[in-house]
Scaffold this active site. Structure first.
Site, PDB file in Angstrom:
ATOM      1  N   ARG A 147     -13.692  20.992 -10.278  1.00 57.71           N
ATOM      2  CA  ARG A 147     -13.757  20.031 -11.760  1.00 57.71           C
ATOM      3  C   ARG A 147     -15.087  18.767 -11.273  1.00 57.71           C
ATOM      4  O   ARG A 147     -14.676  18.042 -11.450  1.00 57.71           O
ATOM      5  CB  ARG A 147     -12.307  19.857 -11.437  1.00 57.71           C
ATOM      6  CG  ARG A 147     -10.969  20.428 -12.063  1.00 57.71           C
ATOM      7  CD  ARG A 147     -10.171  20.158 -11.866  1.00 57.71           C
ATOM      8  NE  ARG A 147      -8.683  21.201 -13.279  1.00 57.71           N
ATOM      9  CZ  ARG A 147      -8.426  20.783 -14.075  1.00 57.71           C
ATOM     10  NH1 ARG A 147      -8.151  19.844 -14.530  1.00 57.71           N
ATOM     11  NH2 ARG A 147      -7.658  22.050 -14.359  1.00 57.71           N
ATOM     12  N   VAL A 175     -10.101   4.707   0.401  1.00 55.23           N
ATOM     13  CA  VAL A 175     -10.747   3.605  -0.014  1.00 55.23           C
ATOM     14  C   VAL A 175     -11.842   3.670  -1.538  1.00 55.23           C
ATOM     15  O   VAL A 175     -12.235   4.323  -1.349  1.00 55.23           O
ATOM     16  CB  VAL A 175     -12.076   4.497   1.398  1.00 55.23           C
ATOM     17  CG1 VAL A 175     -11.641   4.062   2.422  1.00 55.23           C
ATOM     18  CG2 VAL A 175     -12.262   5.521   1.047  1.00 55.23           C
ATOM     19  N   GLY A 176     -11.186   2.709  -2.012  1.00 60.97           N
ATOM     20  CA  GLY A 176     -11.512   2.136  -3.040  1.00 60.97           C
ATOM     21  C   GLY A 176     -11.986   0.617  -3.883  1.00 60.97           C
ATOM     22  O   GLY A 176     -11.543   0.190  -2.510  1.00 60.97           O
ATOM     23  N   ASP A 183     -14.098  -6.803  -9.278  1.00 61.60           N
ATOM     24  CA  ASP A 183     -13.937  -7.469 -10.275  1.00 61.60           C
ATOM     25  C   ASP A 183     -12.993  -8.487 -10.349  1.00 61.60           C
ATOM     26  O   ASP A 183     -11.893  -8.063  -9.278  1.00 61.60           O
ATOM     27  CB  ASP A 183     -13.601  -6.749 -11.558  1.00 61.60           C
ATOM     28  CG  ASP A 183     -13.055  -5.817 -11.710  1.00 61.60           C
ATOM     29  OD1 ASP A 183     -11.857  -6.155 -12.396  1.00 61.60           O
ATOM     30  OD2 ASP A 183     -12.399  -4.625 -11.202  1.00 61.60           O
TER      31      ASP A 183
END
Length: 239
Positions: free
Chosen positions: A44, A90-91, A205
Site C-alpha cells: 500500500r 517521529v511526526g 503549524d
C-alpha cells in the site's frame, strides 16, 4: 512471515522502529541517517527500511499513515509478527500555546485523546496512555546534542478538522503543548502487547497564529527530532 499490511519476514525489522506518518518521510530518514538501508516493506505504499545508524546500531524506519486506526494496525503487526520491542513515532504536531514556536521539538510523555480506541481495549475504562519512562529519559538526555526540545502531554485527535475549536482553550489550560493524531493509540498498542513506545513531534503549524510549514519541508527536514530519536536509542543501548 508477511502480514496483510507488511510484506517482510522475521528478522527484516530491527527491534527499534522509528515511525513517521508519511512513508516518503520514512524514505528520506533512511536515505539521510541510515547506512546500507534496504527496503523491507512496500505494501500500500507504506514504505519501510532497515539500516545501520553510525555503524553501531541496526534501526528500522516505516510510515504509519494518518490517525489512530492506521497506526494501530502497523504498530500491532510490527510488535506481534516481527518482534519489534520499541516504537518511536517521529511526526508533526500543531501548537496550541502562544509560547510554542514553529519547528520546536516536543517530547510527548503522555497523550490525552478524544478517541475511544483505548476504552475499547480497556473494557470501557480510562487508560493512561503514557510513553515508556526510560525512552523519555533518554530522549531528554539526547538534548545534549544541542537540540532544544520540550516535554509535555500532547493531544491525539480523531478529527483533523475539529468542529469545536474551544477544545484548544481546554488543552492550553491543562498545559498541553501540541495536537497530533496517533500517540495515544500507539501507547495503547504498546501497552497491550508488551512493547515500549515514545512520541517525538516537531511543530509544523500553529493553531493560534496560523503559521505553518509546507509539505515538502515536513517530508524532508525536521531533522532535529530524528537526531534526538536516534541518539536516544544509542543511549538506551549503554544501560
Amino acid at each position: 512471515m508477511a502480514t496483510p499490511h507488511i510484506n517482510a519476514e522475521m528478522g527484516d525489522f530491527a527491534d527499534v522502529v522509528l515511525m513517521p506518518g508519511d512513508p516518503l518521510r520514512a524514505n528520506s530518514i533512511a536515505e539521510t541517517f541510515l547506512e546500507d538501508a534496504r527496503e523491507v516493506n512496500n505494501v500500500r505504499g507504506m514504505l519501510g527500511f532497515t539500516g545501520t545508524y553510525k555503524g553501531r546500531r541496526k534501526i528500522s524506519v516505516m510510515g504509519h499513515g494518518m490517525g489512530i486506526p492506521s497506526c494501530s494496525i502497523y504498530t500491532k503487526e510490527l510488535i506481534t509478527d516481527f518482534g519489534v520491542k520499541k516504537i518511536i513515532r517521529v511526526g508533526s504536531c500543531g501548537a496550541v500555546r502562544e509560547d510554542v514556536k514553529l519547528r520546536e521539538v516536543v517530547i510527548g510523555h503522555g497523550a490525552c485523546t478524544d478517541s475511544k480506541v483505548n476504552r475499547l481495549r480497556f473494557k470501557d475504562h480510562d487508560f493512561p496512555a503514557i510513553a515508556d519512562f526510560g525512552m523519555v529519559r533518554n530522549a531528554v538526555d539526547a538534548k545534549a546534542l544541542g537540540v532544544e526540545a520540550r516535554r509535555s502531554n500532547i493531544f491525539s485527535a480523531d478529527l483533523f478538522y475539529t468542529p469545536d475549536p474551544s477544545m484548544f482553550d481546554v488543552m492550553e489550560k491543562y498545559g498541553i503543548l501540541g495536537v497530533e493524531m496517533e500517540a495515544a493509540g500507539i501507547y495503547g498498542v504498546a501497552a497491550e502487547f508488551g512493547a515500549k513506545a515514545l512520541t517525538i513531534c516537531t511543530v509544523s503549524d500553529h493553531i493560534r497564529t496560523h503559521e505553518q510549514t509546507i509539505a515538502a519541508e515536513r517530508q524532508t527536514t525536521f531533522n532535529d527530532m530524528i537526531k534526538i530519536a536516534l541518539e536516544s536509542v544509542l543511549l538506551r543501548d549503554k544501560e
